[in-house]
Scaffold this active site. Structure first.
Site: not given
Length: 69
Positions: A1-3
Site C-alpha cells: 500500500m503506497p502512502f
C-alpha cells in the site's frame, strides 16, 4: 500500500487543483507501479511559509522557487 504525503504552502492551491494533483499522482502509481485503483491513500497538508525549511541552492544552479518543492 503506497502512502503519499504532499506538503504545500497554504493558499497555494484551490480544492480543484488539489483534486487534480491527487488524481495525477494516483494515475502515475497505477501506470508505473501497478498499484490497485482502490489502494488510494494520500494526505495533503498545507503549511505557512515559515514552517518550510530548505536550502534554496541544494542541487540547483539557481535559487529554488518555493513552488517547486
Amino acid at each position: 500500500m503506497p502512502f503519499v504525503k504532499v506538503s504545500y504552502m497554504e493558499d497555494e492551491y484551490d480544492k480543484e487543483s488539489l483534486t487534480s494533483i491527487s488524481q495525477t499522482i494516483m494515475k502515475a502509481l497505477i501506470k508505473e507501479f501497478q498499484v490497485p485503483k482502490k489502494d488510494y491513500f494520500q494526505v495533503f497538508s498545507s503549511h505557512k511559509k515559515e514552517e518550510f525549511f530548505y536550502d534554496p541552492h541544494y542541487l540547483v544552479r539557481h535559487e529554488r522557487d518555493h513552488r517547486l518543492l
